[in-house]
Design a protein around this motif. Structure first.
Motif, short mmCIF file in Angstrom:
data_model
loop_
_atom_site.label_atom_id
_atom_site.label_comp_id
_atom_site.label_asym_id
_atom_site.label_seq_id
_atom_site.Cartn_x
_atom_site.Cartn_y
_atom_site.Cartn_z
N ASP A 1 -5.15 -5.89 -9.89
CA ASP A 1 -5.42 -5.57 -8.48
C ASP A 1 -5.79 -6.88 -7.75
O ASP A 1 -5.85 -7.95 -8.37
CB ASP A 1 -6.54 -4.53 -8.35
N PRO B 1 6.53 -0.75 -1.89
CA PRO B 1 6.10 -0.27 -3.21
C PRO B 1 4.58 -0.15 -3.34
O PRO B 1 4.10 0.56 -4.22
CB PRO B 1 6.64 -1.34 -4.18
N PHE B 2 3.82 -0.86 -2.50
CA PHE B 2 2.35 -0.77 -2.60
C PHE B 2 1.77 0.32 -1.69
O PHE B 2 0.56 0.52 -1.68
CB PHE B 2 1.71 -2.13 -2.30
N ARG C 1 2.12 -3.48 -9.31
CA ARG C 1 2.36 -2.36 -8.39
C ARG C 1 1.42 -1.21 -8.74
O ARG C 1 1.10 -0.99 -9.92
CB ARG C 1 3.79 -1.85 -8.55
N PRO C 2 1.00 -0.45 -7.72
CA PRO C 2 0.19 0.73 -8.03
C PRO C 2 1.03 1.73 -8.82
O PRO C 2 2.24 1.83 -8.62
CB PRO C 2 -0.19 1.29 -6.65
N THR C 3 0.38 2.43 -9.72
CA THR C 3 1.14 3.36 -10.57
C THR C 3 1.30 4.72 -9.91
O THR C 3 1.89 5.61 -10.45
CB THR C 3 0.44 3.55 -11.93
N GLY C 4 0.75 4.89 -8.74
CA GLY C 4 0.84 6.18 -8.05
C GLY C 4 -0.53 6.81 -7.97
O GLY C 4 -1.41 6.52 -8.76
N ILE C 5 -0.68 7.65 -6.97
CA ILE C 5 -1.97 8.28 -6.74
C ILE C 5 -1.81 9.76 -7.05
O ILE C 5 -0.88 10.40 -6.58
CB ILE C 5 -2.40 8.10 -5.27
N ARG D 1 13.80 8.51 -2.48
CA ARG D 1 12.96 7.32 -2.46
C ARG D 1 13.86 6.10 -2.56
O ARG D 1 14.72 6.04 -3.45
CB ARG D 1 11.99 7.38 -3.63
N SER E 1 3.44 7.67 -0.09
CA SER E 1 4.48 8.17 -1.01
C SER E 1 4.00 9.41 -1.74
O SER E 1 4.76 10.38 -1.91
CB SER E 1 4.85 7.08 -2.02
N ALA E 2 2.73 9.39 -2.15
CA ALA E 2 2.19 10.58 -2.83
C ALA E 2 2.12 11.77 -1.87
O ALA E 2 2.48 12.90 -2.22
CB ALA E 2 0.80 10.27 -3.39
N ALA F 1 1.11 3.44 -1.75
CA ALA F 1 1.10 4.54 -2.72
C ALA F 1 0.64 5.85 -2.10
O ALA F 1 1.10 6.93 -2.51
CB ALA F 1 0.20 4.18 -3.90
#
Ligand code: NAP
Length: 236
Positions: A118, A77-78, A225-229, A99, A83-84, A80
């Motif tokens: 963070d 999940p981290f 968790r990162p919210t996405g890039i 996913r 995944s982007a 990011a």
């Protein structure tokens, strides 16, 4: 056209998926892609490729050149960025992208969770809240904690580092999930841990440290968790 599946891996879920596809779709060509963070790739069925693709463009080239017609993002999940990249590359080539989501741990009575946005914030909180800190955050994320000197750190990594870790007082344990509750309780008690620091990774394999902290009344700092890039082109 036979199924040509790319698994973006580096997790237990990805490894389990590679084994399942080998059993259930023996005619499919399955490639597991690893970033190459560990010295030895795990033993997986199918094809294993190691190393970055070279950004979105590199991934598009790889998918096209290898005639991939299905992508499964089973990364952590981290992770990011990858995944982007997968989202953009699959959209560009109109390849289906799935996913594998890892569910976050559920909060229970007795949990003493503190959230950090963070790792830098988690490090500041750790030196304020803990004297003997169990740090299970991954080898790439140690620097902000090292800079603070402060508490004793019990650091858990998957592989032994090449050199001494940059902490004044620390001990190192090596281990890879899944971990058992009793094992985690014993570890926390043996090192007189008074604070746990973890990414909010979720998943069964590493939940035992959260359960052990709950059982022993130990607070836990969780990095969100990162919210996405957002890698899309700038909007006009
Ligand atoms: P990230 O920040 O999303 O990715 C950084 C770069 O590493 C990507 O841009 C890509 O390089 C390359 N990369 C990442 N995953 C890849 C993969 N599966 N196959 C090929 N290249 C990959 O990822 P990260 O957080 O550094 O994690 C790296 C890997 O470790 C992931 O596969 C993830 O599943 C696994 N992992 C991460 C964590 C964590 O806490 N972050 C924990 C456990 C396992 P290019 O741009 O050159 O393609």
């Amino acid at each position: 056209m036979p199924a040509r599946i790319l698994i973006l891996g580096g997790t237990g879920e990805a490894a389990a998926l590679a084994h399942r596809l080998a059993r259930e779709q023996p005619d499919a060509i399955v490639v597991t892609s690893l970033a190459g963070r560990l010295s030895a790739p795990p033993d997986l069925p199918g094809i294993v490729r190691v190393g970055g693709f070279g950004g979105v463009e590199g991934l598009i080239d790889y998918l096209r050149d290898n005639h991939i017609n299905r992508v499964i993002d089973a990364t952590h999940p981290f992770a990011a960025a990858i995944s982007a990249h997968a989202g953009l590359a699959c959209a560009a080539l109109e390849i289906p992208l799935e996913r594998i989501a890892r569910p976050m741990w559920r909060r229970h009575h007795g949990d003493r969770w503190h959230w950090a946005r963070d790792t830098a914030m988690a490090a500041r909180m750790a030196s304020a809240l803990g004297r003997r800190v169990f740090l299970t955050i991954g080898a790439q994320e140690l620097a902000p904690f090292a800079a603070r000197g402060g508490p004793f750190y019990l650091v858990r990594l998957i592989e032994a580092p090449e050199s001494r870790l940059p902490f004044r007082h620390y001990a190192l344990v090596l281990g890879r999930g899944p971990f058992a509750l009793e094992e985690e309780r014993t570890l926390l008690a043996a090192f007189e841990i008074d604070l746990v620091v973890s990414k909010a990774s979720g998943g069964k394999a590493t939940e035992a440290k959260i359960e052990a902290a709950r059982a022993l009344g130990i607070p836990v700092i969780l990095v969100r968790r990162p919210t996405g890039i957002d890698l899309a082109s700038p909007r006009p």
